[in-house]
Design a protein around this motif. Structure first.
Motif, short mmCIF file in Angstrom:
data_model
loop_
_atom_site.label_atom_id
_atom_site.label_comp_id
_atom_site.label_asym_id
_atom_site.label_seq_id
_atom_site.Cartn_x
_atom_site.Cartn_y
_atom_site.Cartn_z
N UNK A 174 -65.41 47.41 47.68
CA UNK A 174 -64.42 47.75 46.66
C UNK A 174 -63.63 46.55 46.17
N UNK A 175 -63.55 45.51 46.98
CA UNK A 175 -62.78 44.33 46.61
C UNK A 175 -61.38 44.31 47.15
N UNK A 176 -61.00 45.34 47.93
CA UNK A 176 -59.62 45.46 48.41
C UNK A 176 -59.44 44.97 49.83
N UNK A 177 -60.52 44.53 50.47
CA UNK A 177 -60.45 44.22 51.88
C UNK A 177 -60.43 42.74 52.19
N UNK A 178 -60.43 42.41 53.47
CA UNK A 178 -60.47 41.01 53.89
C UNK A 178 -61.84 40.41 53.61
N UNK A 181 -56.99 53.30 56.47
CA UNK A 181 -56.41 54.31 55.58
C UNK A 181 -55.84 53.75 54.28
N UNK A 182 -55.55 52.46 54.24
CA UNK A 182 -54.97 51.86 53.05
C UNK A 182 -55.75 50.61 52.67
N UNK A 183 -55.65 50.24 51.42
CA UNK A 183 -56.26 48.98 51.01
C UNK A 183 -55.66 47.85 51.84
N UNK A 184 -56.53 47.04 52.40
CA UNK A 184 -56.09 45.98 53.30
C UNK A 184 -55.19 44.99 52.57
N UNK A 185 -55.56 44.64 51.35
CA UNK A 185 -54.71 43.77 50.53
C UNK A 185 -53.63 44.63 49.87
N UNK A 237 -60.84 35.67 57.56
CA UNK A 237 -62.06 35.33 56.83
C UNK A 237 -63.18 35.19 57.86
N UNK A 238 -64.34 35.74 57.50
CA UNK A 238 -65.42 35.83 58.49
C UNK A 238 -65.97 34.48 58.92
N UNK A 239 -66.28 33.59 57.98
CA UNK A 239 -66.98 32.35 58.35
C UNK A 239 -66.22 31.52 59.39
#
Length: 474
Positions: free
Chosen positions: A387-391, A293-297, A147-149
Motif C-alpha cells: 500500500x505504501x504506508x508501511x516501513x 491496525x494503523x498505517x505505520x507511517x 529499513x530491511x537492508x
C-alpha cells in the motif's frame, strides 16, 4: 537441582518436538512434562482458514506425542484460569511456554506470568519462534531498524545456535488430567465445504515440514533466484504454513540455508534473506505494534482510502471476478490451496489499494480469514508494504500492472489457466475446484462468462490513484 513436580508446557505457535527450547527446559527439570494447548479468546478469534489449519496441526502433534508416551491436553477457556486449574490438579511447580511477539499475545502472556508468579508458581518463557529476539538487534545509535537492508546486514553474520534434537521420550505424570476432544472444538466449521478442497494442499506437521525443507535444499534452492517469481512453478520452499505454526523452527531453516550456501548453491543467500524478512516483520510488530491496525507511517493515516468492505468492486476482488486475470487467478489459488504465491500477493494487494482505492486493512482482514499460512506480522507488513504506508514500503506511485506482470512472470499463461475455468474448453481440475471451495452464497459456477472488462481498467485505475496521491500529498 531436579524438581520432580510436573511442569506444564503451554504450547501455542510451537507445534513441534525438535528444536524446542521450552520443551528442552521443561524436560531438564527432571519431572513429568504435561503439554497443553488452550483454546482461549485469541484462538477463538482466528479466521476460518488459519483456525482449521491449526486444528490439523494439533491433531498431528497429538499423535507424535502419543508415540513418545505423552499426550496433548486440550482445554478451552481463559488462559490464566485454565493454567491455574491445571497447576492445582497436577501439583505443578512450573509453567513454560515459547514467546510470541504480536501485541495481543504479549499482553495476555504478561498478565498470565504476573498472576501465576503471585500464586507462587515458577514461570519461564523461552525463545523459539524467531532467530533473534527483537530487543537484541539495535542500530549503532540504539533503537530498532526501520529499513530491511541494514537489518539484514546487522544479523547475517550473527551466530545462530544449532537446532536441538527431538526427545525420544517424555516423562508422563502419574495420572493425566482430563482433556477436551479436538473434534468437539470444530475448528473447521467455518471452512464448510472448502476444507475438503483445501486439505490436499496442506503439508501438515513437523515431519512433512522437514521433508519439504530437505527437498527444497536438495532440488530447488539453486534456482530460487529466478523461480521464486514464477507463480506457475514450484520454486519456493512452501514452508510458510509450517513456520507460522511452529511446525518447523527458523533455526533449522537457517542452518539448512547456510549449508546450501557453503555448497555453492546460488539461491541460498536469497532464501536466507527471505527468512530474515520474516524476522524483520516480527521485530517491527514488537517495537511498533500499531502496524497491525494503523498505517505505520503516521502521515498515511489520513489518506482517502475507502474502508467499505462489501462494495460491488471489493466483492468482485474477493470473488476473483475483477476481470483482471492475474488478480483473479491469485484469489482463486488462495481459496483452493489456502495459500497464494508471493508475487501474486503483491499484485492483488496493489490492485485493491491503488486501482480500487480501498484501505489495506480490508485486504489484510480478508487474508486473515482465508490463508492457511496466515501470520500476524507478515500479513500486516506485507499489506502495508504494497500500500505504501508501511516501513521500507514500495513507493505509492509504484502501481503494479497485472497485465505486464503476467507477461513477465507467466509468459505461457500456465498460472492463469490453472486457476481460471471460464472460457476454457477443457478447464483444469484446479480451476474447477475454485467453485467447490467458495461459499455457496456467492452463486458462482464455471459456466458463467468471464467478465468482459475489468471492474476498474488498469490505465484508468493507475491514473486515478496517482491523481489522488498528488492531491493528498500537495
Amino acid at each position: 537441582m531436579s524438581d520432580n513436580r510436573p511442569t506444564i508446557l503451554w504450547l501455542r505457535r510451537d507445534l513441534r518436538l525438535s528444536d524446542h527450547p521450552a520443551l528442552e527446559a521443561a524436560m531438564a527439570r527432571g519431572g513429568p512434562v504435561v503439554p497443553v494447548f488452550i483454546c482461549d479468546d485469541l484462538v477463538e478469534g482466528l479466521g476460518a482458514a488459519p483456525k482449521w489449519r491449526l486444528g490439523l496441526s494439533l491433531a498431528d502433534l497429538a499423535g507424535r506425542l502419543e508415540g513418545l508416551g505423552s499426550r496433548l491436553i486440550l482445554r478451552r477457556g481463559d488462559a490464566l484460569e485454565v493454567l491455574r486449574g491445571l497447576v492445582k490438579e497436577l501439583g505443578a511447580g512450573t509453567v513454560m511456554w515459547s514467546r510470541l511477539y504480536d501485541p495481543q499475545s504479549i499482553e495476555r502472556d504478561k498478565n498470565v506470568k504476573a498472576a501465576l508468579k503471585e500464586d507462587g508458581v515458577e514461570v519461564e518463557s523461552h525463545a523459539g519462534h524467531l532467530l533473534f529476539e527483537p530487543w537484541t538487534v539495535e542500530t549503532g545509535t540504539g533503537g530498532f531498524y526501520k529499513v530491511y537492508t541494514p537489518f539484514w546486514r546487522a544479523v547475517r553474520g550473527r551466530e545462530v545456535a544449532a537446532p536441538l534434537s527431538a526427545p525420544t521420550d517424555i516423562s508422563a505424570p502419574k495420572a493425566w488430567p482430563a482433556s477436551d476432544s479436538l473434534d468437539d472444538w470444530q475448528f473447521g466449521r467455518a471452512m464448510n465445504r472448502g476444507a475438503e478442497v483445501c486439505r490436499p494442499y496442506q503439508r501438515v506437521g513437523e515431519e512433512a515440514a522437514q521433508g519439504r525443507l530437505g527437498w527444497f535444499m536438495g532440488e530447488a534452492v539453486g534456482s530460487y533466484d529466478e523461480a521464486r517469481d514464477l507463480p506457475a512453478e514450484d520454486g519456493t520452499s512452501g514452508l510458510s504454513e509450517n513456520l507460522a505454526l511452529g511446525e518447523i523452527s527458523p533455526r533449522r531453516c537457517w542452518h539448512a540455508g547456510l549449508r546450501a550456501m557453503e555448497e555453492g548453491k546460488p539461491g541460498a543467500e536469497t532464501w536466507l534473506k527471505e527468512l530474515v524478512w520474516r524476522e524483520f516483520a516480527y521485530h517491527l510488530i514488537y517495537h511498533t505494534p500499531h502496524i497491525t491496525e494503523q498505517s505505520w507511517r503516521e502521515e498515511w493515516r489520513g489518506f482517502p482510502w475507502s474502508e467499505e468492505e462489501d462494495t460491488e468492486k471489493v466483492m468482485a476482488w474477493k470473488q476473483g471476478r475483477t476481470g483482471v486475470p492475474f488478480v483473479d487467478a491469485a484469489m482463486r489459488e488462495m481459496y483452493v490451496t489456502g495459500k497464494m504465491h508471493n508475487r501474486a500477493r503483491m499484485i492483488v494487494a496493489s490492485y485493491l489499494t491503488k486501482h480500487l482505492m480501498t484501505h489495506w486493512r480490508v485486504g489484510q482482514k480478508w487474508f486473515e480469514n482465508c490463508l492457511t499460512d496466515w501470520d500476524p506480522a507478515s500479513n500486516a507488513m506485507g499489506w502495508q508494504w504494497a500500500a505504501g504506508s508501511g516501513p521500507d514500503a514500495t513507493p505509492y506511485f509504484r502501481v503494479f500492472n497485472p497485465e505486464t506482470q503476467a507477461k513477465k512472470f507467466d509468459a505461457q499463461g500456465t498460472y492463469l489457466r490453472r486457476w481460471i475455468a471460464e472460457g476454457q474448453k477443457g478447464p483444469t481440475k484446479t480451476a474447477l475446484s475454485f467453485f467447490d471451495a467458495v461459499p455457496r452464497a456467492w452463486s458462482l459456477n464455471p459456466h458463467m462468462p468471464y467478465p468482459d472488462e475489468p471492474i476498474v481498467g488498469l490505465k484508468e485505475g493507475r491514473s486515478r490513484a496517482l491523481d489522488v496521491y498528488e492531491t493528498w500529498k500537495g
